[in-house]
Design a protein around this motif. Sequence first.
Motif, PDB file in Angstrom:
ATOM      1  N   VAL A 162      40.974  47.917  31.166  1.00 35.67           N
ATOM      2  CA  VAL A 162      40.711  47.097  32.353  1.00 35.67           C
ATOM      3  C   VAL A 162      41.662  47.502  33.471  1.00 35.67           C
ATOM      4  O   VAL A 162      42.822  47.831  33.221  1.00 35.67           O
ATOM      5  CB  VAL A 162      40.893  45.601  32.011  1.00 35.67           C
ATOM      6  N   GLU A 163      41.188  47.483  34.712  1.00 34.61           N
ATOM      7  CA  GLU A 163      42.050  47.787  35.844  1.00 34.61           C
ATOM      8  C   GLU A 163      43.235  46.809  35.880  1.00 34.61           C
ATOM      9  O   GLU A 163      43.035  45.589  35.790  1.00 34.61           O
ATOM     10  CB  GLU A 163      41.253  47.692  37.151  1.00 34.61           C
ATOM     11  N   PHE A 164      44.436  47.342  35.994  1.00 31.61           N
ATOM     12  CA  PHE A 164      45.675  46.552  35.944  1.00 31.61           C
ATOM     13  C   PHE A 164      45.812  45.806  34.615  1.00 31.61           C
ATOM     14  O   PHE A 164      46.510  44.805  34.518  1.00 31.61           O
ATOM     15  CB  PHE A 164      45.756  45.551  37.101  1.00 31.61           C
ATOM     16  N   GLY A 165      45.143  46.337  33.583  1.00 28.38           N
ATOM     17  CA  GLY A 165      45.116  45.658  32.291  1.00 28.38           C
ATOM     18  C   GLY A 165      46.484  45.500  31.663  1.00 28.38           C
ATOM     19  O   GLY A 165      46.790  44.462  31.071  1.00 28.38           O
ATOM     20  N   GLY A 166      47.331  46.529  31.764  1.00 30.47           N
ATOM     21  CA  GLY A 166      48.654  46.447  31.174  1.00 30.47           C
ATOM     22  C   GLY A 166      49.478  45.321  31.778  1.00 30.47           C
ATOM     23  O   GLY A 166      50.146  44.565  31.063  1.00 30.47           O
ATOM     24  N   PHE A 167      49.417  45.211  33.094  1.00 30.72           N
ATOM     25  CA  PHE A 167      50.147  44.149  33.785  1.00 30.72           C
ATOM     26  C   PHE A 167      49.601  42.780  33.409  1.00 30.72           C
ATOM     27  O   PHE A 167      50.353  41.851  33.095  1.00 30.72           O
ATOM     28  CB  PHE A 167      50.051  44.359  35.301  1.00 30.72           C
ATOM     29  N   LEU A 168      48.263  42.639  33.440  1.00 33.18           N
ATOM     30  CA  LEU A 168      47.641  41.356  33.128  1.00 33.18           C
ATOM     31  C   LEU A 168      47.921  40.927  31.692  1.00 33.18           C
ATOM     32  O   LEU A 168      48.169  39.747  31.415  1.00 33.18           O
ATOM     33  CB  LEU A 168      46.131  41.431  33.361  1.00 33.18           C
ATOM     34  N   GLU A 169      47.906  41.881  30.772  1.00 35.45           N
ATOM     35  CA  GLU A 169      48.167  41.552  29.365  1.00 35.45           C
ATOM     36  C   GLU A 169      49.612  41.099  29.180  1.00 35.45           C
ATOM     37  O   GLU A 169      49.890  40.152  28.424  1.00 35.45           O
ATOM     38  CB  GLU A 169      47.871  42.768  28.488  1.00 35.45           C
ATOM     39  N   LYS A 170      50.533  41.737  29.866  1.00 33.34           N
ATOM     40  CA  LYS A 170      51.945  41.341  29.786  1.00 33.34           C
ATOM     41  C   LYS A 170      52.139  39.929  30.336  1.00 33.34           C
ATOM     42  O   LYS A 170      52.806  39.095  29.722  1.00 33.34           O
ATOM     43  CB  LYS A 170      52.802  42.332  30.568  1.00 33.34           C
ATOM     44  N   VAL A 171      51.527  39.653  31.484  1.00 25.88           N
ATOM     45  CA  VAL A 171      51.645  38.329  32.104  1.00 25.88           C
ATOM     46  C   VAL A 171      50.996  37.256  31.232  1.00 25.88           C
ATOM     47  O   VAL A 171      51.488  36.132  31.121  1.00 25.88           O
ATOM     48  CB  VAL A 171      51.011  38.331  33.510  1.00 25.88           C
ATOM     49  N   SER A 172      49.878  37.608  30.593  1.00 30.25           N
ATOM     50  CA  SER A 172      49.109  36.618  29.824  1.00 30.25           C
ATOM     51  C   SER A 172      49.931  35.982  28.706  1.00 30.25           C
ATOM     52  O   SER A 172      49.665  34.848  28.306  1.00 30.25           O
ATOM     53  CB  SER A 172      47.852  37.260  29.229  1.00 30.25           C
ATOM     54  N   LYS A 173      50.932  36.688  28.204  1.00 30.72           N
ATOM     55  CA  LYS A 173      51.731  36.173  27.086  1.00 30.72           C
ATOM     56  C   LYS A 173      52.485  34.902  27.448  1.00 30.72           C
ATOM     57  O   LYS A 173      52.842  34.125  26.570  1.00 30.72           O
ATOM     58  CB  LYS A 173      52.708  37.241  26.600  1.00 30.72           C
ATOM     59  N   ARG A 174      52.752  34.703  28.719  1.00 33.05           N
ATOM     60  CA  ARG A 174      53.504  33.518  29.121  1.00 33.05           C
ATOM     61  C   ARG A 174      52.619  32.449  29.756  1.00 33.05           C
ATOM     62  O   ARG A 174      53.120  31.483  30.327  1.00 33.05           O
ATOM     63  CB  ARG A 174      54.628  33.915  30.074  1.00 33.05           C
ATOM     64  N   LEU A 175      51.295  32.603  29.612  1.00 34.47           N
ATOM     65  CA  LEU A 175      50.356  31.679  30.242  1.00 34.47           C
ATOM     66  C   LEU A 175      49.726  30.702  29.256  1.00 34.47           C
ATOM     67  O   LEU A 175      49.347  31.080  28.147  1.00 34.47           O
ATOM     68  CB  LEU A 175      49.227  32.449  30.929  1.00 34.47           C
ATOM     69  N   VAL A 176      49.610  29.460  29.686  1.00 33.60           N
ATOM     70  CA  VAL A 176      48.763  28.477  29.008  1.00 33.60           C
ATOM     71  C   VAL A 176      47.569  28.258  29.919  1.00 33.60           C
ATOM     72  O   VAL A 176      47.727  27.945  31.099  1.00 33.60           O
ATOM     73  CB  VAL A 176      49.505  27.145  28.769  1.00 33.60           C
ATOM     74  N   ARG A 177      46.389  28.420  29.378  1.00 29.28           N
ATOM     75  CA  ARG A 177      45.165  28.299  30.179  1.00 29.28           C
ATOM     76  C   ARG A 177      44.536  26.922  29.971  1.00 29.28           C
ATOM     77  O   ARG A 177      44.250  26.525  28.835  1.00 29.28           O
ATOM     78  CB  ARG A 177      44.168  29.387  29.781  1.00 29.28           C
ATOM     79  N   LEU A 178      44.338  26.204  31.050  1.00 20.77           N
ATOM     80  CA  LEU A 178      43.609  24.941  31.051  1.00 20.77           C
ATOM     81  C   LEU A 178      42.236  25.210  31.639  1.00 20.77           C
ATOM     82  O   LEU A 178      42.130  25.693  32.766  1.00 20.77           O
ATOM     83  CB  LEU A 178      44.346  23.887  31.878  1.00 20.77           C
ATOM     84  N   GLU A 179      41.210  24.904  30.876  1.00 20.84           N
ATOM     85  CA  GLU A 179      39.849  25.274  31.279  1.00 20.84           C
ATOM     86  C   GLU A 179      38.911  24.083  31.138  1.00 20.84           C
ATOM     87  O   GLU A 179      38.851  23.445  30.087  1.00 20.84           O
ATOM     88  CB  GLU A 179      39.364  26.434  30.407  1.00 20.84           C
ATOM     89  N   LEU A 180      38.210  23.796  32.211  1.00 19.44           N
ATOM     90  CA  LEU A 180      37.244  22.705  32.214  1.00 19.44           C
ATOM     91  C   LEU A 180      35.842  23.281  32.365  1.00 19.44           C
ATOM     92  O   LEU A 180      35.575  24.056  33.288  1.00 19.44           O
ATOM     93  CB  LEU A 180      37.540  21.728  33.356  1.00 19.44           C
ATOM     94  N   THR A 181      34.974  22.915  31.448  1.00 17.45           N
ATOM     95  CA  THR A 181      33.581  23.363  31.485  1.00 17.45           C
ATOM     96  C   THR A 181      32.681  22.194  31.838  1.00 17.45           C
ATOM     97  O   THR A 181      32.727  21.149  31.180  1.00 17.45           O
ATOM     98  CB  THR A 181      33.160  23.938  30.118  1.00 17.45           C
ATOM     99  N   TRP A 182      31.881  22.379  32.878  1.00 16.12           N
ATOM    100  CA  TRP A 182      30.870  21.390  33.244  1.00 16.12           C
ATOM    101  C   TRP A 182      29.509  21.943  32.857  1.00 16.12           C
ATOM    102  O   TRP A 182      29.164  23.073  33.212  1.00 16.12           O
ATOM    103  CB  TRP A 182      30.886  21.122  34.746  1.00 16.12           C
ATOM    104  N   ARG A 183      28.720  21.135  32.127  1.00 16.61           N
ATOM    105  CA  ARG A 183      27.404  21.594  31.689  1.00 16.61           C
ATOM    106  C   ARG A 183      26.299  20.976  32.539  1.00 16.61           C
ATOM    107  O   ARG A 183      26.530  20.130  33.387  1.00 16.61           O
ATOM    108  CB  ARG A 183      27.228  21.276  30.200  1.00 16.61           C
ATOM    109  N   SER A 184      25.113  21.449  32.287  1.00 17.48           N
ATOM    110  CA  SER A 184      23.964  21.149  33.126  1.00 17.48           C
ATOM    111  C   SER A 184      23.770  19.662  33.413  1.00 17.48           C
ATOM    112  O   SER A 184      23.537  19.265  34.551  1.00 17.48           O
ATOM    113  CB  SER A 184      22.748  21.772  32.451  1.00 17.48           C
TER     114      SER A 184
END
Length: 219
Positions: A162-184
């Motif tokens: 992935v473009e900038f994949g190395g950087f993004l993968e390194k950063v991802s280790k310190r991330l907690v992802r909060l994700e909200l899904t809205w359905r139909s």
Amino acid sequence: FPSHDNGKDMTSREIRNRLGNKLIVRSSKDGKYLTIDGSYVKWLTGQNIVGTTNLISLCLLTFERICATVDLSPSTEEIEAINKGDFELLRLDYAVHCDAGSEEKAIFLQRQIKKHWAFSRKYYSHYKYIETLYVGQSSGRRTFKSYLKGRDVKAKGGLDDVEFGGFLEKVSKRLVRLELTWRSMYLAETDSSADPQLQLRSPLAWKGNVARKLVKNVS
């Protein structure tokens, strides 16, 4: 997107990018209905750490890229309809990443979220202790979840291609992802705070900070 099947006789096809990320495209045999299901950002870029809140541009780019992939030429009317927001959203995911500063601190933050949700949320559940936390996991309307993004990236093979994949993968280790899904169902019955004349199934309803406000209401 741009409409729903409405009970029509639909045919479906999987379209994958070079990394194997897929979208499922369904169309009615009469040519009047089309749905595109999947993560548009991930299909376009190979990752979903960095995304966009410009739904119309995202949908237009995805539609044009799909057409190019299957060697179709969209009509001027179809392009204009998307640009005007003349389509419906059947599902929408909105994510916020919390940068904890390190992988250890991200794990600690995830544990604290688990404690908070476990005692304060009626429909709380989890997968592998702290791997993924849910509120409303089986809901047909909306689901809120939290997970360690670095572990998610690693489990799916990393971001080497992935473009900038190395950087993004390194950063991802310190991330907690909060994700909200809205359905139909939720999108169809809920009015936009930006324009009460519009339900959330309209891409025009998501102007300003509508998504962020909805996340704050459930967090």
